[in-house]
Design an enzyme around this catalytic site. Sequence first.
Site, mmCIF file in Angstrom:
data_model
loop_
_atom_site.group_PDB
_atom_site.id
_atom_site.type_symbol
_atom_site.label_atom_id
_atom_site.label_comp_id
_atom_site.label_asym_id
_atom_site.label_seq_id
_atom_site.Cartn_x
_atom_site.Cartn_y
_atom_site.Cartn_z
ATOM 1 N N CYS A 1 -2.056 9.422 2.520
ATOM 2 C CA CYS A 1 -1.798 8.843 1.188
ATOM 3 C C CYS A 1 -2.897 9.242 0.216
ATOM 4 C CB CYS A 1 -1.703 7.326 1.297
ATOM 5 S SG CYS A 1 -3.094 6.592 2.156
ATOM 6 N N GLU B 1 0.898 -1.170 0.000
ATOM 7 C CA GLU B 1 0.000 0.000 0.000
ATOM 8 C C GLU B 1 0.924 1.204 0.000
ATOM 9 O OE1 GLU B 1 -3.288 0.208 0.082
ATOM 10 O OE2 GLU B 1 -3.953 -1.794 0.684
HETATM 11 P P1 NAD Z 1 8.509 4.795 4.633
HETATM 12 O O1 NAD Z 1 8.524 4.012 3.391
HETATM 13 O O2 NAD Z 1 9.629 5.717 4.905
HETATM 14 O O3 NAD Z 1 8.442 3.818 5.905
HETATM 15 C C1 NAD Z 1 7.415 2.889 6.068
HETATM 16 C C2 NAD Z 1 7.895 1.798 7.003
HETATM 17 O O4 NAD Z 1 8.910 1.034 6.376
HETATM 18 C C3 NAD Z 1 8.487 2.296 8.309
HETATM 19 O O5 NAD Z 1 8.091 1.452 9.355
HETATM 20 C C4 NAD Z 1 9.981 2.162 8.061
HETATM 21 O O6 NAD Z 1 10.753 2.030 9.230
HETATM 22 C C5 NAD Z 1 10.020 0.889 7.238
HETATM 23 N N1 NAD Z 1 11.214 0.689 6.414
HETATM 24 C C6 NAD Z 1 12.083 1.605 5.941
HETATM 25 N N2 NAD Z 1 13.015 1.015 5.163
HETATM 26 C C7 NAD Z 1 12.727 -0.303 5.136
HETATM 27 C C8 NAD Z 1 13.292 -1.434 4.463
HETATM 28 N N3 NAD Z 1 14.371 -1.321 3.685
HETATM 29 N N4 NAD Z 1 12.696 -2.631 4.630
HETATM 30 C C9 NAD Z 1 11.590 -2.778 5.377
HETATM 31 N N5 NAD Z 1 11.020 -1.736 6.032
HETATM 32 C C10 NAD Z 1 11.570 -0.514 5.908
HETATM 33 O O7 NAD Z 1 7.114 5.564 4.659
HETATM 34 P P2 NAD Z 1 6.604 6.637 5.718
HETATM 35 O O8 NAD Z 1 7.326 7.916 5.462
HETATM 36 O O9 NAD Z 1 6.615 6.065 7.090
HETATM 37 O O10 NAD Z 1 5.061 6.779 5.287
HETATM 38 C C11 NAD Z 1 4.613 7.658 4.331
HETATM 39 C C12 NAD Z 1 4.278 6.948 3.036
HETATM 40 O O11 NAD Z 1 3.293 5.943 3.259
HETATM 41 C C13 NAD Z 1 3.659 7.874 2.004
HETATM 42 O O12 NAD Z 1 4.214 7.618 0.741
HETATM 43 C C14 NAD Z 1 2.184 7.503 2.020
HETATM 44 O O13 NAD Z 1 1.506 7.798 0.834
HETATM 45 C C15 NAD Z 1 2.260 6.032 2.285
HETATM 46 N N6 NAD Z 1 0.981 5.535 2.824
HETATM 47 C C16 NAD Z 1 0.195 4.744 2.025
HETATM 48 C C17 NAD Z 1 -1.040 4.303 2.497
HETATM 49 C C18 NAD Z 1 -1.952 3.450 1.652
HETATM 50 O O14 NAD Z 1 -2.919 2.920 2.178
HETATM 51 N N7 NAD Z 1 -1.696 3.294 0.370
HETATM 52 C C19 NAD Z 1 -1.447 4.666 3.785
HETATM 53 C C20 NAD Z 1 -0.613 5.467 4.545
HETATM 54 C C21 NAD Z 1 0.606 5.896 4.067
#
Ligand code: NAD
Length: 496
Positions: free
Chosen positions: A251, A217
């Site tokens: 998002c 997502e």
């Molecule tokens: P992010 O990708 O920076 O981090 C998300 C999660 O992934 C965090 O827990 C982080 O610690 C972890 N992570 C980071 N690197 C990783 C790796 N290499 N392997 C596994 N896990 C890892 O995102 P964010 O800044 O926390 O969230 C914002 C983003 O989320 C925005 O792009 C937003 O649009 C998206 N989002 C999407 C939805 C949806 O339903 N489509 C909902 C909410 C947020």
Amino acid sequence: MTNESPEKQADSVVAAARRAQAAWAERPIRERADALRPLKRRILSAAEHVGSLLAEECSKPFEEAVLAEVLPSADLVDYWTVSIEELLAAETLELDPISFPSKRAVVYREPRGVVALVSPWNYPVAIPLRTLVPALLAGNAVVLKPSEVTPRAGELVASFFEGLVPEGLVGLLQGGAEEGDALVRADVDAVVFTGSVATGRKVAAVCAERLVPCALELGGKDAAIVLADAPLERTARGLVWGAFTNAGQNCASIERVYVVRSIADALKKRVVELTKALRVGKDVGKLTTLRQAEIVRAQLDAAATSGAKLLTGSVPEEGAQQIDPAVVEVTDEATPLLADETFGPVLPIVVVDDEEEAVRRANASRFGLTASIWTKRTAHGHALARRLRAGVVTVNNHAFTAAIPAAPWSGVGESGYGVTSSPHALGELVRPRLVLEDKNALASELWWYPYTGTLRSLALAMARLRGGAGIFGRVAALLSLLTLLPRRLFEKGPEK
Ligand code: NAD
């Protein structure tokens, strides 16, 4: 704190989850639902605490925390505990008794095992719960890796399950990228990831290597299309809320408005008035992280340089985490403010000639999460919605369907291919297992050895009978089947 490496920590949380999962999966579904029912009360009675915690940890307005994170989370407990038994019921297949005599096949929906759940910081309570509840009810264990930005919210979510489910069934792994990476590489059976496109790609690559199913997502760049006959006041209010709720860190924020020229001036005027009336710091909090504020600042700066007109708001100072909600009229489609995810309190408006241009531009994005159409002709809006490249399209509203547990939430393109909520989400959390019983008393099946001339003629006759020949050919095939079948059934050993 522990000095263990992220790999070791992930391994031990996953191992504990796996130990707890086997017995949990054996419990009848109804028992699992009974065990999780008190969760609703726990979530609701924590409303004040969630409100204050999220105000502190992510600068979220208290009202938004309760409305968007507490109430929908409680609703989803109701939805899933009531419907799970029916949704997971075993299904007996209807088999053609002539082709497959004396056979009975049943499809079970089995848990995947241990699900790794990696979550973002923007809705740190609601997002993990929307997967945790159905995943556990389906018989899985879940290891949650909350965002490093919101560890306290992650801890609170895990604590909701204490005493309701066996110890270890809900595992918690705190940390950032390293811990997230270690978790998806650990002995997990499925990954549900919500976050950015860049991280989603990395997670998908690890899952591809390990052949572990993975639901993504990801980000969005939601378009709102405003038609000439849009209800002006409702549309302006809807756009302002859709763009600025959670300071745009959603998002499904409205990040592009395509408004038809004849209504554009009136809409811009009202949107600007409503935006100016927002209380900065109260209705629109500061951004959760400085890093996010910097992305927003850079996009606003680039847009202003490429000729965008700030109708209200300003390009923030470097280092500012509180950003005034901005409404920007944009013409350059390539500017990052229109092409990339902003995730901040900015509402870009593009004036278009007609709805065809609006649809074309809305669809010309790498993202495709949600979208909205604003018009008094709701049936027309509905028809137009079917042409939009998005997982959710609302007519005269935006994005709130995330609060409806029966409504599938999903995207296309770089918004990812995961589905949360609704029975469609179960595909990520269960796998089908077919069990077939055969009570056939005959010593052999038609298609088993020996491969003989009779079998060859029979196979060709069946192909003709099933549509490979015209009506006369089919009648001839039926007649030859009637003689070939008994011959085949009593055929012994291979032909010389
Ligand atoms: P992010 O990708 O920076 O981090 C998300 C999660 O992934 C965090 O827990 C982080 O610690 C972890 N992570 C980071 N690197 C990783 C790796 N290499 N392997 C596994 N896990 C890892 O995102 P964010 O800044 O926390 O969230 C914002 C983003 O989320 C925005 O792009 C937003 O649009 C998206 N989002 C999407 C939805 C949806 O339903 N489509 C909902 C909410 C947020």
